[in-house]
Design an enzyme around this catalytic site. Structure first.
Site, PDB file in Angstrom:
ATOM      1  N   GLY A   1       0.800  -1.220   0.000  1.00  0.00           N
ATOM      2  CA  GLY A   1       0.000   0.000   0.000  1.00  0.00           C
ATOM      3  C   GLY A   1       0.831   1.266   0.000  1.00  0.00           C
ATOM      4  N   SER A   2       0.674   2.141  -0.967  1.00  0.00           N
ATOM      5  CA  SER A   2       1.568   3.274  -1.065  1.00  0.00           C
ATOM      6  C   SER A   2       1.075   4.266  -2.104  1.00  0.00           C
ATOM      7  CB  SER A   2       2.971   2.782  -1.419  1.00  0.00           C
ATOM      8  OG  SER A   2       2.886   1.794  -2.425  1.00  0.00           O
TER       9      SER A   2
END
Length: 218
Positions: A187-188
């Site tokens: 997640g980013s």
């Protein structure tokens, strides 16, 4: 479809944990409560499949074009706006930000063919990736490419779940459009800072594919 090298250790650990949990369940729980035993198996198996999926590298025909800027990652376009950069550039730029959910492919790719002129890691916080200050306050790695007289900054940004940014580039490297620049685990977000005269070809909330979708042209 292949598994990225950054996932080998994580997948090995996940398999060991999966095996231990289900062996313990088999010997100590299944005889007394087979339903709970099956539930544990299904949940842990789904988590194991997620880990495999996270590190996948799907087969794709990448877009190549000297005047085209391709997406460095999979995800959703969440920002397109004019900004005053806080790093490297002194003049105003167009910021284009792509949010990567845990379900997206997390390989990061070079948006252009050119030379790396700047590569810098910045320690920082772990705000959620869509937070306005994540671009400047979170852990991140910035790379500037020089291509055809233009310069583009690509910023890999950690999120609340992303605890490791991997970047393979250093100043002086010659890179090809679509080849790997790095990887962000879990997640980013990726920001691009583009020249003001870039013709943007995507819109807010549009889904993009790394190495495939053309973000803009000059």
């Amino acid at each position: 479809m292949k598994i990225h090298k950054e996932g080998h250790r994580s997948i090995a650990i996940a398999i060991i944990i999966f095996a231990i949990i289900n062996l313990v369940t088999l010997f100590f729980i299944s005889a007394y409560s087979p339903l709970i035993s099956w539930l544990i198996f299904v949940v842990t198996f789904c988590l194991l499949l997620f880990i495999f999926s996270f590190f996948r590298i799907p087969r794709r025909a990448h877009t190549i074009g000297e005047d085209s800027l391709v997406a460095p990652c999979d995800g959703t376009v969440v920002v397109i706006e004019e900004v005053q950069p806080d790093e490297y550039f002194k003049d105003k730029r167009i910021q284009l930000s792509i949010f990567m959910s845990p379900l997206n492919v997390h390989v990061n790719r070079n948006p252009v063919t050119g030379e790396v002129v700047y590569s810098q890691y910045h320690p920082g916080k772990y705000l959620v990736a869509w937070h306005p200050k994540s671009s400047t306050d979170n852990e991140r790695h910035s790379v500037v490419y020089r291509a055809g007289g233009k310069e583009v900054l690509v910023k890999q940004i950690a999120g609340a779940l992303a605890k490791r940014i991997v970047n393979y580039l250093k100043p002086g490297d010659k890179v090809e459009q679509g080849s790997e620049m790095g990887f962000i685990k879990f997640g980013s977000r990726v920001d691009l800072l583009l020249p003001l005269d870039t013709k943007i070809d995507v819109q807010i909330n549009q889904k993009v594919k790394g190495g495939v979708t053309v973000l803009g042209k000059w």
